[in-house]
Design a protein around this motif. Structure first.
Motif, mmCIF file in Angstrom:
data_model
loop_
_atom_site.group_PDB
_atom_site.id
_atom_site.type_symbol
_atom_site.label_atom_id
_atom_site.label_comp_id
_atom_site.label_asym_id
_atom_site.label_seq_id
_atom_site.Cartn_x
_atom_site.Cartn_y
_atom_site.Cartn_z
ATOM 1 N N ARG A 29 -73.853 74.298 -34.773
ATOM 2 C CA ARG A 29 -72.556 73.621 -34.717
ATOM 3 C C ARG A 29 -71.423 74.576 -35.073
ATOM 4 O O ARG A 29 -70.402 74.191 -35.633
ATOM 5 C CB ARG A 29 -72.551 72.433 -35.696
ATOM 6 C CG ARG A 29 -73.732 71.503 -35.520
ATOM 7 C CD ARG A 29 -73.538 70.099 -35.040
ATOM 8 N NE ARG A 29 -72.254 69.559 -34.873
ATOM 9 C CZ ARG A 29 -71.769 68.518 -35.542
ATOM 10 N NH1 ARG A 29 -72.476 67.951 -36.472
ATOM 11 N NH2 ARG A 29 -70.572 68.050 -35.267
ATOM 12 N N GLU A 31 -69.122 75.958 -33.409
ATOM 13 C CA GLU A 31 -67.802 75.605 -32.859
ATOM 14 C C GLU A 31 -67.110 74.561 -33.738
ATOM 15 O O GLU A 31 -65.917 74.674 -34.018
ATOM 16 C CB GLU A 31 -67.947 75.093 -31.433
ATOM 17 C CG GLU A 31 -66.630 74.922 -30.732
ATOM 18 C CD GLU A 31 -66.790 74.544 -29.275
ATOM 19 O OE1 GLU A 31 -65.878 73.883 -28.750
ATOM 20 O OE2 GLU A 31 -67.812 74.894 -28.664
ATOM 21 N N SER A 32 -67.854 73.575 -34.201
ATOM 22 C CA SER A 32 -67.279 72.560 -35.090
ATOM 23 C C SER A 32 -66.847 73.169 -36.421
ATOM 24 O O SER A 32 -65.797 72.822 -36.962
ATOM 25 C CB SER A 32 -68.294 71.442 -35.351
ATOM 26 O OG SER A 32 -68.566 70.734 -34.169
ATOM 27 N N VAL A 33 -67.651 74.090 -36.928
ATOM 28 C CA VAL A 33 -67.306 74.757 -38.189
ATOM 29 C C VAL A 33 -66.015 75.551 -38.018
ATOM 30 O O VAL A 33 -65.121 75.503 -38.872
ATOM 31 C CB VAL A 33 -68.456 75.671 -38.673
ATOM 32 C CG1 VAL A 33 -68.041 76.487 -39.883
ATOM 33 C CG2 VAL A 33 -69.695 74.846 -38.988
ATOM 34 N N CYS A 34 -65.887 76.252 -36.899
ATOM 35 C CA CYS A 34 -64.668 77.037 -36.648
ATOM 36 C C CYS A 34 -63.442 76.137 -36.501
ATOM 37 O O CYS A 34 -62.364 76.479 -36.987
ATOM 38 C CB CYS A 34 -64.850 77.907 -35.414
ATOM 39 S SG CYS A 34 -65.987 79.278 -35.696
ATOM 40 N N ARG A 35 -63.607 74.993 -35.840
ATOM 41 C CA ARG A 35 -62.483 74.044 -35.733
ATOM 42 C C ARG A 35 -62.076 73.543 -37.110
ATOM 43 O O ARG A 35 -60.882 73.420 -37.416
ATOM 44 C CB ARG A 35 -62.854 72.873 -34.823
ATOM 45 C CG ARG A 35 -62.622 73.146 -33.365
ATOM 46 C CD ARG A 35 -62.615 71.863 -32.541
ATOM 47 N NE ARG A 35 -63.868 71.136 -32.629
ATOM 48 C CZ ARG A 35 -64.898 71.314 -31.802
ATOM 49 N NH1 ARG A 35 -64.805 72.189 -30.836
ATOM 50 N NH2 ARG A 35 -65.988 70.618 -31.946
ATOM 51 N N LEU A 36 -63.055 73.258 -37.965
ATOM 52 C CA LEU A 36 -62.774 72.823 -39.332
ATOM 53 C C LEU A 36 -62.021 73.903 -40.088
ATOM 54 O O LEU A 36 -61.022 73.627 -40.756
ATOM 55 C CB LEU A 36 -64.069 72.471 -40.061
ATOM 56 C CG LEU A 36 -63.962 72.267 -41.568
ATOM 57 C CD1 LEU A 36 -63.051 71.094 -41.896
ATOM 58 C CD2 LEU A 36 -65.330 72.075 -42.178
ATOM 59 N N GLU A 59 -60.862 66.408 -42.159
ATOM 60 C CA GLU A 59 -61.268 67.323 -41.079
ATOM 61 C C GLU A 59 -62.770 67.587 -41.133
ATOM 62 O O GLU A 59 -63.422 67.699 -40.097
ATOM 63 C CB GLU A 59 -60.488 68.641 -41.167
ATOM 64 C CG GLU A 59 -59.024 68.515 -40.855
ATOM 65 C CD GLU A 59 -58.741 68.062 -39.432
ATOM 66 O OE1 GLU A 59 -59.525 68.398 -38.509
ATOM 67 O OE2 GLU A 59 -57.735 67.354 -39.235
ATOM 68 N N LYS A 62 -64.540 64.740 -39.516
ATOM 69 C CA LYS A 62 -64.450 64.857 -38.057
ATOM 70 C C LYS A 62 -65.408 65.917 -37.526
ATOM 71 O O LYS A 62 -66.067 65.720 -36.514
ATOM 72 C CB LYS A 62 -63.031 65.200 -37.619
ATOM 73 C CG LYS A 62 -62.067 64.023 -37.695
ATOM 74 C CD LYS A 62 -60.798 64.342 -36.951
ATOM 75 C CE LYS A 62 -59.750 64.827 -37.924
ATOM 76 N NZ LYS A 62 -58.464 65.116 -37.299
ATOM 77 N N ALA A 63 -65.506 67.042 -38.222
ATOM 78 C CA ALA A 63 -66.371 68.134 -37.785
ATOM 79 C C ALA A 63 -67.849 67.745 -37.873
ATOM 80 O O ALA A 63 -68.667 68.189 -37.057
ATOM 81 C CB ALA A 63 -66.119 69.386 -38.617
#
Length: 66
Positions: A29, A31-36, A59, A62-63
């Motif tokens: 995950r 990509e989700s960690v980077c968005r967070l 956040e 959400k991630a």
């Protein structure tokens, strides 16, 4: 900063080395960690110190969502 270091370690870990299950999930995950991390950085950059934890935790929720 620690999260970035840990994520990069997980992503560059040789396939032959075993990783704990939590590390596998984080790597999958990424990509989700980077968005967070991006969202948390923006919150901190906007200098909203009093509201930082609730916003960052929101956040994180959400991630973590599938």
């Amino acid at each position: 900063m620690d999260t970035v270091n840990i994520l990069s370690t997980y992503l560059t870990c040789p396939v032959v080395l075993p990783m704990p299950p939590q590390a596998m999930v984080v790597a999958e995950r990424a990509e989700s960690v980077c968005r967070l991390l991006d969202a948390a950085s923006m919150i901190l950059a906007e200098n909203r110190a009093a509201a930082t934890w609730p916003l960052v935790l929101g956040e994180a929720v959400k991630a973590a969502a599938p």
